[in-house]
Design a protein around this motif. Structure first.
Motif, PDB file in Angstrom:
ATOM      1  N   ARG A 132      -1.056   2.571   9.057  1.00  0.00           N
ATOM      2  CA  ARG A 132       0.140   3.077   9.726  1.00  0.00           C
ATOM      3  C   ARG A 132       1.235   2.047   9.986  1.00  0.00           C
ATOM      4  O   ARG A 132       2.386   2.415  10.156  1.00  0.00           O
ATOM      5  N   SER A 133       0.943   0.761   9.969  1.00  0.00           N
ATOM      6  CA  SER A 133       2.001  -0.223  10.193  1.00  0.00           C
ATOM      7  C   SER A 133       2.453  -0.907   8.907  1.00  0.00           C
ATOM      8  O   SER A 133       3.248  -1.843   8.943  1.00  0.00           O
ATOM      9  N   ALA A 134       1.977  -0.437   7.758  1.00  0.00           N
ATOM     10  CA  ALA A 134       2.324  -1.071   6.483  1.00  0.00           C
ATOM     11  C   ALA A 134       3.799  -0.859   6.134  1.00  0.00           C
ATOM     12  O   ALA A 134       4.366   0.206   6.371  1.00  0.00           O
ATOM     13  N   VAL A 135       4.393  -1.889   5.557  1.00  0.00           N
ATOM     14  CA  VAL A 135       5.783  -1.833   5.075  1.00  0.00           C
ATOM     15  C   VAL A 135       5.832  -2.496   3.702  1.00  0.00           C
ATOM     16  O   VAL A 135       5.409  -3.639   3.544  1.00  0.00           O
ATOM     17  N   LEU A 136       6.332  -1.770   2.716  1.00  0.00           N
ATOM     18  CA  LEU A 136       6.469  -2.292   1.359  1.00  0.00           C
ATOM     19  C   LEU A 136       7.933  -2.605   1.074  1.00  0.00           C
ATOM     20  O   LEU A 136       8.802  -1.740   1.224  1.00  0.00           O
ATOM     21  N   ARG A 137       8.201  -3.846   0.677  1.00  0.00           N
ATOM     22  CA  ARG A 137       9.550  -4.246   0.253  1.00  0.00           C
ATOM     23  C   ARG A 137       9.492  -4.684  -1.207  1.00  0.00           C
ATOM     24  O   ARG A 137       8.551  -5.371  -1.622  1.00  0.00           O
ATOM     25  N   VAL A 138      10.516  -4.304  -1.950  1.00  0.00           N
ATOM     26  CA  VAL A 138      10.544  -4.561  -3.391  1.00  0.00           C
ATOM     27  C   VAL A 138      11.860  -5.228  -3.761  1.00  0.00           C
ATOM     28  O   VAL A 138      12.918  -4.854  -3.254  1.00  0.00           O
ATOM     29  N   ALA A 139      11.795  -6.229  -4.631  1.00  0.00           N
ATOM     30  CA  ALA A 139      12.998  -6.914  -5.113  1.00  0.00           C
ATOM     31  C   ALA A 139      12.840  -7.181  -6.608  1.00  0.00           C
ATOM     32  O   ALA A 139      11.723  -7.307  -7.125  1.00  0.00           O
ATOM     33  N   GLU A 140      13.972  -7.269  -7.281  1.00  0.00           N
ATOM     34  CA  GLU A 140      13.980  -7.511  -8.734  1.00  0.00           C
ATOM     35  C   GLU A 140      14.714  -8.797  -9.040  1.00  0.00           C
ATOM     36  O   GLU A 140      15.770  -9.078  -8.465  1.00  0.00           O
ATOM     37  N   ARG A 141      14.154  -9.573  -9.956  1.00  0.00           N
ATOM     38  CA  ARG A 141      14.758 -10.847 -10.365  1.00  0.00           C
ATOM     39  C   ARG A 141      15.955 -10.583 -11.261  1.00  0.00           C
ATOM     40  O   ARG A 141      15.893  -9.742 -12.175  1.00  0.00           O
TER      41      ARG A 141
END
Length: 359
Positions: free
Chosen positions: A346-355
């Motif tokens: 429940r506290s998970a956070v996914l962040r995504v970035a691209e090079r």
């Protein structure tokens, strides 16, 4: 921190199960004690067989975020029990490759059960990623996944010393083959250093009082060597805490983060990820508490907004520093269905970035 749990535990409710009763039920525990999240800032992977089925957090979302190329090279920086790795392998073609890292020897043994020539696993913390990959001839990759914190099997194994649910040796090391245990740290630290650790890594407002009580126990000849001792000392010291939260929650989190140097390792690893990623390569990071997420968010922001020039400095737009990373979408959190199936997510956070192609 997680709120809204039924009721705060009293000191009387803090009696701890012995390590030998690993298979005992969880009846009578608060929801947070059943699913100790901020205590251990869980990372993805799984719950031990004796507790509940293995469940990988944000499995589809994280792998989808990597935009897998069938012939690409990918890194799973935190193998755990291999949920994400197996999903990545299922999307790779015959010429694809996946290299996994983990510093937990039990995870390494689990990785050895994957009989796939496209897969290899390295026993190391992910801060050695760039050097370890160079050793096997890999200098650029198409995607990197980091699933931070610790896994449910580590929490559910009493002998690892991560949880106050059991009375067990106070170890807390992710890699039990090296480094000092939490008990060893408590045996030699100063009151000032301990207070700083609890405050900075646990965001505990009673850090000074807790540190004073722990050092007093030690100086009185009662060195704290078990999770039960530590939990009781904290419970006797902390008089106010969030509803539903064990008073030792923040102290356990702080010691675990410090012993494993988790935030320092993350800070060292993110620049390596930037250097390793090919243009259009993806970085996906799952965090479980604000300290981790803040580092990830700030790193991506700094690489995306690279204008360090003074305000009103005359410069053409074309000459401004160009971003090395661009954020992909908004932060992703588990949906209602996933949280219901796996409360530890429940506290998970996914962040995504691209090079980008900027050198």
């Amino acid at each position: 921190m997680t709120k809204g749990v039924r009721s705060a535990p009293t000191k009387a409710s803090l009696s701890l199960k012995k390590a030998s009763s690993k298979t005992a039920g969880l009846e009578g525990l608060s929801e947070l004690e059943k699913y100790p999240l901020e205590v251990s800032a869980l990372n993805s992977n799984t719950v031990s067989e004796s507790a509940s089925p293995h469940i990988t957090v944000l499995l589809d979302e994280a792998v989808h975020a990597l935009a897998i190329k069938p012939d690409g090279i990918y890194v799973d920086g935190t193998f755990g029990r291999g949920g994400h790795s197996r999903k990545i392998l299922s999307q790779l073609g015959p010429d694809g490759r996946l290299i996994a890292f983990d510093r937990d020897l039990t995870a390494i043994e689990s990785g050895k059960t994957i009989n796939d020539p496209r897969f290899s696993i390295i026993h190391s913390h992910f801060a050695s990623m760039q050097a370890s990959l160079a050793d096997i001839g890999v200098t650029q990759v198409d995607g990197i996944l980091l699933d931070l914190g610790i896994s449910s099997p580590q929490i559910d194994d009493a002998e690892r010393g991560f949880s106050f649910r059991y009375d067990a040796p106070l170890d807390m090391r992710m890699d039990q083959s090296s480094g000092q245990t939490a008990a060893e740290f408590l045996g030699r630290t100063t009151e000032q250093q301990l207070a700083e650790v609890i405050k900075n890594y646990g965001e505990e407002r009673f850090a000074k009082s807790i540190a004073r009580a722990i050092i007093k126990e030690r100086d009185d000849g009662r060195a704290i060597t078990t999770t039960g001792q530590l939990a009781q000392v904290v419970a006797n010291t902390v008089t106010r805490f969030e509803p539903g939260q064990n008073p030792a929650t923040r102290t356990f989190q702080a010691l675990r983060i410090f012993v494993n140097q988790e935030l320092e390792e993350l800070s060292l690893t993110l620049p390596q990820c930037l250097a390793l990623l090919k243009p259009q390569g993806r970085l996906a990071v799952i965090s479980f508490h604000s300290l981790e997420d803040r580092i990830v968010k700030q790193f991506v922001r700094d690489q995306q907004n690279r204008d360090d020039l003074p305000a009103n400095f005359p410069v053409r737009a074309a000459d401004l520093p160009q971003p090395k990373l661009v954020s992909i979408g908004k932060a992703v959190k588990p949906g209602v269905t996933e949280v219901k199936a796996n409360p530890r997510s429940r506290s998970a956070v996914l962040r995504v970035a691209e090079r980008t192609s900027v050198a």
